[in-house]
Design an enzyme around this catalytic site. Structure first.
Site, short mmCIF file in Angstrom:
data_model
loop_
_atom_site.label_atom_id
_atom_site.label_comp_id
_atom_site.label_asym_id
_atom_site.label_seq_id
_atom_site.Cartn_x
_atom_site.Cartn_y
_atom_site.Cartn_z
N HIS A 132 0.83 -1.20 0.00
CA HIS A 132 0.00 0.00 0.00
C HIS A 132 0.87 1.26 0.00
O HIS A 132 0.41 2.33 -0.39
CB HIS A 132 -0.92 0.02 1.22
CG HIS A 132 -1.93 -1.08 1.23
ND1 HIS A 132 -1.63 -2.33 1.71
CD2 HIS A 132 -3.21 -1.13 0.80
CE1 HIS A 132 -2.69 -3.11 1.59
NE2 HIS A 132 -3.66 -2.41 1.03
N ASP A 134 -4.56 -6.79 -7.62
CA ASP A 134 -4.82 -6.12 -6.35
C ASP A 134 -5.21 -4.68 -6.69
O ASP A 134 -5.16 -4.25 -7.85
CB ASP A 134 -3.58 -6.17 -5.47
CG ASP A 134 -3.91 -6.02 -3.98
OD1 ASP A 134 -5.04 -5.62 -3.65
OD2 ASP A 134 -3.02 -6.30 -3.15
#
Length: 585
Positions: free
Chosen positions: A288, A360
């Protein structure tokens, strides 16, 4: 060398294969005609889309054959839209707040989720939202989740909008990250299972399958048909972003749990997703925030990281999620999301996966350095079939459409991806939708209770009898009032006196806590996430629940009161401690 593909050593596998070859040959044949037709309407064309229903032949019952037939009727704009799965702002498909409308306009140039679906011919949407402890919170700018009734209305609205598309014969994919533990999108009014690591500690795949079947039936009742779970990551590094989302550090044991979760979810009519290929547990870094580097050699990658993915494929998983990971042993410097060597050669060629490959979230820092259109095209060319959460829907859509028309995205590759997506949709179309009354039902609560109780692990202490006497004071690091209250109520229900102060201290630690959050005077220290911190705790009794759900803390209370034996076994090694101090009798 980075530019040379060297075959990986093959791992003996038992695979469940889906017959895509004939499907894709058929699809590619009809696509040659589709590509020469005048494109149907799309964003900016100002003309309505043609309806395929007027002259379309009766669809065959087989999902793959239905997909091949439908894909040949779709125009370029429809093909592009079917491989995009963004999020949208708002708790309703058609009525949103001013703030949500502004968010959607920035994201996609529309006001509502329904308008986004219509404008971009979307294959589906992901529902988003996060809790305070969620390691994925950086990429969750909004929430679609308030309560079960609202979620059911939202998903019905999404399906109504998708049903009007040229591809509307197949339902929209409505996905969610419902892993349980720290990544749980819907928690109110539903059965909350303990974390994956708790199931790993319980060590009973049959129990895992039963619990996940219960959870899957509740998702299906809410109108969710894709769960981006289970995590097939083997925890070989102290990764906080994976942590208790993993079933453990043993590849074989984790694989058994992953396969059980897949069978449970898909047995309830919800598509399961193996993530994050080829294994986010091999690095402690967080995708992230940047691109994690996986430095293990090929032998270790195959022996440690791949077995749970193989097990999930053998169990019939319908999706695999590509991780944003730089796997140096296979394709150095290239995120797995963009790596044909990993996604096409290894996942499809070596492991034999034939289902839908989804990225993702594409708004994560690991891959968001280029334009959304460029990254979407790179992901599709690498072998992904579905692009998840592009940071700008308009740019992603326009980029893929332009690449299709200039040839930088081969039509055959896009048709292949859409055929896989539509095959999954037609599989899901045949699944029954449970009644809302199944939510939080007694049987489902019992499944969660059994899982939680079987997971409680003692890593230090006397096995047998009450672990606390007299009054108890429950403490924790700041911000864990809900967990303290849950345990206090459960202790009282188990017959233990709870005091505001002065009693034997039962201290709770959870996700993100460190050495400074331990208490030297605690009689009992409890890890509600990974158990690693217990290796530095001084308490005479060390317990792990791996989770802070009501079921897990109720089970903990019963162990403290001596009513239940803590039979769990830590699925990860903890420095200086045994896997269990209370082996099953």
């Amino acid at each position: 060398m980075a530019g040379v593909s060297t075959p990986l050593r093959r791992v003996p596998l038992v695979l469940t294969r889906v017959p895509f070859v004939l499907t894709l040959v058929t699809a590619l044949t009809v696509a040659g005609c589709a590509g020469s037709r005048k494109p149907a309407a799309g964003p900016g064309t100002g003309t309505p889309a043609p309806s395929p229903s007027a002259s379309a032949p009766t669809a065959p019952p087989d999902p793959a054959a239905r997909a091949a037939q439908l894909v040949g009727t779709l125009a370029d704009e429809d093909l592009v839209g079917q491989v995009l799965m963004p999020y949208a702002y708002g708790d309703s498909a058609t009525r949103v707040s001013g703030g949500s409308a502004a968010g959607n306009r920035k994201l996609a140039g529309v006001d509502t989720p329904a308008e986004m679906i219509a404008k971009y011919r979307l294959g589906g949407l992901i529902l988003v939202g996060f809790s305070a402890d969620d390691p994925t919170s950086d990429t969750q700018p909004t929430t679609n989740v308030d309560n079960p009734a609202q979620v059911r209305e939202l998903t019905a609205g999404i399906q109504a909008a998708a049903g009007k598309l040229p591809a509307g014969a197949a339902p929209a994919l409505i996905g969610i990250d419902q892993e349980f533990g720290v990544v749980t999108r819907i928690s109110e009014g539903v059965t909350n299972l303990p974390s994956a690591m708790a199931f790993g500690a319980a060590g009973d795949p049959a129990l895992t399958e039963s619990a996940w079947r219960a959870a899957g039936s509740e998702l299906a009742a809410l109108g969710v048909n894709v769960d981006f779970a289970p995590s097939a990551d083997v925890l070989d590094a102290r990764s906080h972003v994976i942590g208790s989302r993993s079933y453990g550090s043993d590849p074989k044991a984790a694989g058994a749990q992953v396969g059980a979760a897949v069978r449970g979810l898909q047995g309830a009519g919800v598509a399961a997703t193996l993530k994050h290929f080829p294994g986010h547990g091999q690095t402690a870094a967080d995708s992230h925030k940047g691109l994690p580097v996986v430095t293990v050699d090929r032998n270790k990658l195959e022996a440690t990281a791949l077995p749970p993915f193989s097990a999930g494929i053998s169990a019939g998983a319908w999706l695999v999620m590509a991780g944003h990971l730089d796997v140096r042993a296979v394709d150095p410097g290239v995120p797995a999301t963009f790596s044909r060597k990993l996604l096409t050669d290894v996942l499809r060629g070596q492991l034999g996966f034939t289902g839908v490959l989804v990225t993702d979230a594409m708004d994560m820092a690991a891959v968001a350095k280029e334009s959304p259109g460029r990254t979407a095209v790179r992901a599709l060319n690498a072998g992904n079939d579905l692009v998840l959460m592009p940071p700008n829907v308009t740019e992603a859509y326009d980029g893929v459409l332009a690449a299709l028309r200039d040839g930088s995205l081969p039509r055959t590759r896009l048709v292949e991806a859409v055929t896989r997506v539509l095959t999954l949709k037609f599989r899901l179309a045949g699944q029954a939708t449970p009644e809302m009354g199944t939510l939080n039902s007694a049987g489902h609560q019992e499944a969660a209770r059994r899982a939680a109780e079987s997971s409680i692990t003692m890593l230090r202490g006397r096995c047998g009898g009450p672990l606390v006497t007299g009054s108890v004071t429950v403490t924790s690091a700041s911000g864990r009032k809900q967990s303290r209250d849950r345990l206090s109520r459960a202790l009282r229900a188990a017959g233990v006196r709870v005091a505001a102060s002065g009693g034997s201290v039962v201290h709770l630690v959870g996700y993100g806590d460190g050495t400074a959050d331990l208490r030297a005077d605690a009689a009992v220290t409890v890890a509600m996430d990974t158990p690693y911190l217990l290796g530095q705790a001084r308490s005479g009794v060390l317990l792990a629940t791996y989770s802070s759900t009501t079921a897990s803390l109720t089970a903990l209370a019963r162990v403290l009161a001596g009513k239940v034996r803590p039979t769990g076994r830590s699925p990860v090694p903890v420095s200086g401690l045994p896997r269990t101090s209370c082996p099953a009798s």
